[in-house]
Design an enzyme around this catalytic site. Structure first.
Site, PDB file in Angstrom:
ATOM      1  N   GLY A  40       0.856  -1.188   0.000  1.00  3.91           N
ATOM      2  CA  GLY A  40       0.000   0.000   0.000  1.00  3.91           C
ATOM      3  C   GLY A  40       0.888   1.232   0.000  1.00  3.91           C
ATOM      4  N   ALA A  41       0.784   2.066  -1.042  1.00  2.00           N
ATOM      5  CA  ALA A  41       1.722   3.178  -1.202  1.00  2.00           C
ATOM      6  C   ALA A  41       1.716   4.117  -0.001  1.00  2.00           C
ATOM      7  CB  ALA A  41       1.380   3.952  -2.477  1.00  2.00           C
ATOM      8  N   ASN A  44       3.204   2.442   3.024  1.00  2.00           N
ATOM      9  CA  ASN A  44       4.665   2.408   2.958  1.00  2.00           C
ATOM     10  C   ASN A  44       5.266   3.710   3.496  1.00  2.00           C
ATOM     11  OD1 ASN A  44       4.561  -0.082   1.663  1.00  2.00           O
ATOM     12  ND2 ASN A  44       4.715   0.801  -0.385  1.00  2.00           N
ATOM     13  N   ARG A 175      -2.262   4.811 -11.144  1.00  2.00           N
ATOM     14  CA  ARG A 175      -2.828   3.469 -11.290  1.00  2.00           C
ATOM     15  C   ARG A 175      -3.927   3.538 -12.354  1.00  2.00           C
ATOM     16  NH1 ARG A 175       0.905   3.040  -8.294  1.00  2.00           N
ATOM     17  NH2 ARG A 175       1.129   1.742  -6.426  1.00  2.00           N
ATOM     18  N   GLY A 235      14.455   8.573 -11.644  1.00  2.00           N
ATOM     19  CA  GLY A 235      15.019   7.231 -11.543  1.00  2.00           C
ATOM     20  C   GLY A 235      16.470   7.276 -11.105  1.00  2.00           C
ATOM     21  N   GLY A 264       8.135   0.454  -4.585  1.00  2.00           N
ATOM     22  CA  GLY A 264       8.376   1.087  -3.292  1.00  2.00           C
ATOM     23  C   GLY A 264       9.453   2.152  -3.322  1.00  2.00           C
ATOM     24  N   ALA A 265      10.164   2.291  -4.461  1.00  2.00           N
ATOM     25  CA  ALA A 265      11.222   3.305  -4.545  1.00  2.00           C
ATOM     26  C   ALA A 265      10.652   4.710  -4.364  1.00  2.00           C
ATOM     27  CB  ALA A 265      11.946   3.191  -5.883  1.00  2.00           C
ATOM     28  N   GLY A 266       9.520   4.983  -5.040  1.00  2.00           N
ATOM     29  CA  GLY A 266       8.912   6.305  -4.938  1.00  2.00           C
ATOM     30  C   GLY A 266       8.397   6.593  -3.538  1.00  2.00           C
ATOM     31  N   ASP A 267       7.900   5.563  -2.860  1.00  2.00           N
ATOM     32  CA  ASP A 267       7.429   5.745  -1.487  1.00  2.00           C
ATOM     33  C   ASP A 267       8.608   6.049  -0.561  1.00  2.00           C
ATOM     34  OD1 ASP A 267       4.895   5.077  -2.470  1.00  2.00           O
ATOM     35  OD2 ASP A 267       5.204   2.954  -2.054  1.00  2.00           O
TER      36      ASP A 267
END
Length: 328
Positions: A40-41, A44, A175, A235, A264-267
């Protein structure tokens, strides 16, 4: 519900799901074993900020089922306030399947969330006594996508916190399959971004939402609509930021030797930026911390497993950029 002594630092809301991560690579249809984790963004981000010592409240609905209890147990373990998490007796907690990759590519994800308890979130779940004492609201584009009633709640939260003079961050977290149409997604998320102080799109998301391809132009689009600062994630190259008062810079990314799981990188990036800004650090330092935590997140399987404790982050920040590549 809350009083001055227990006011939260950060509020967020959305849907958490049980996530079953494949134990072996290959198509999901052929996988025989999975490991259960949490996904869950917004959750996270809540987990990451709680690990850094902030008082975080997360609002949601879960089903009266084992997945719902799993979500609650996770909140308890991570020290996240769950007074505004309700148990829905009618609808289930959602779950997802995620493939395992070994080449740094994005994993395949299949969602089983239609009609979930969290999709029935609405303005009825809002509690001014709980939300308004908090310092900051973090929103993602996922929760507004899961249903029209949840979307209404997102806008209500943003307008109420803005009227109270509190800060708001927004990560578009696209999404497309959850929205009625691409046009509805673009319109809805840009309207929500216009209520935020700090907007954090990825370069690909920014192109879809604004029609621009350069980070400078994407940032300008949101600054014109009222944002105080826009940070465009690039990125591995890092991130570009631009503020309403004219500051702008490219902050280089952190080198990572072995990319394990990009989800999960963005979170993780949001955790770094929000935590630093709430600590009063300059935006350039906040973006550098975002890059650092985002780099940690992609070195482990799971969406939140790589998010550091305060002690771990302090050690990394003392050691400098090169330490992140070996951190995992």
């Amino acid at each position: 519900m809350t009083h001055q002594g227990t006011a939260l630092d950060i509020i967020t809301y959305g849907e958490a799901m049980a996530m079953f991560v494949a134990a072996e690579t290959g198509p999901l249809a052929g996988v025989g074993q999975f490991r259960k984790r949490i996904a869950g963004a917004d959750l996270n981000v809540a987990i990451g900020l709680a690990r850094l010592g902030f008082k975080v409240g997360w609002m949601s609905r879960v089903g009266n089922d084992s997945f719902g209890q799993y979500v609650r147990d996770t909140l308890t373990r991570e020290g996240i306030d769950q007074r505004c998490v309700s148990t829905d007796e009618r609808y289930p907690t959602g779950f997802q399947l995620k493939s395992k990759t070994d080449d740094g590519s994005d994993p395949a994800v299949e969602y089983f969330r239609r009609g979930s308890a969290a999709s029935h979130l609405s303005v009825a779940d809002y509690s001014a006594d709980y939300v308004l004492p908090a310092r900051h609201l973090h929103l993602t584009g996922v929760a507004p996508a899961i249903s029209a009633s949840s979307r209404e709640l997102a806008f209500h939260l943003a307008r109420e916190m803005r009227a109270a003079g509190k800060t708001i961050s927004f990560d578009p977290n696209l999404r497309p399959t959850l929205w009625p149409s691409r046009a509805a997604m673009v319109e809805g998320l840009n309207a929500l971004a216009a209520l935020a102080d700090w907007v954090l799109p990825g370069i690909g998301e920014g192109e879809i939402l604004t029609g621009y391809t350069r980070p400078e132009d994407i940032a300008g689009f949101y600054l014109e609509r009222g944002a105080r600062g826009v940070i465009v994630k690039l990125g591995a190259a890092g991130a570009y930021f631009r503020t309403a008062d004219g500051a702008a810079a490219m902050i280089p990314g952190q080198p990572v030797a072995n990319v394990v799981d990009t989800v999960g990188a963005g979170d993780g990036f949001a955790v770094g930026v929000i935590s630093a800004l709430l600590e009063g650090k300059p935006l350039a330092e906040a973006v550098a911390r975002g890059n650092r935590i985002g780099a940690l997140a992609i070195q482990v399987i799971g969406d939140s497993e790589g998010l550091p404790s305060r002690a771990e982050l302090d050690a990394l920040e003392r050691a400098g950029p090169a330490s992140v590549a070996q951190a995992a």
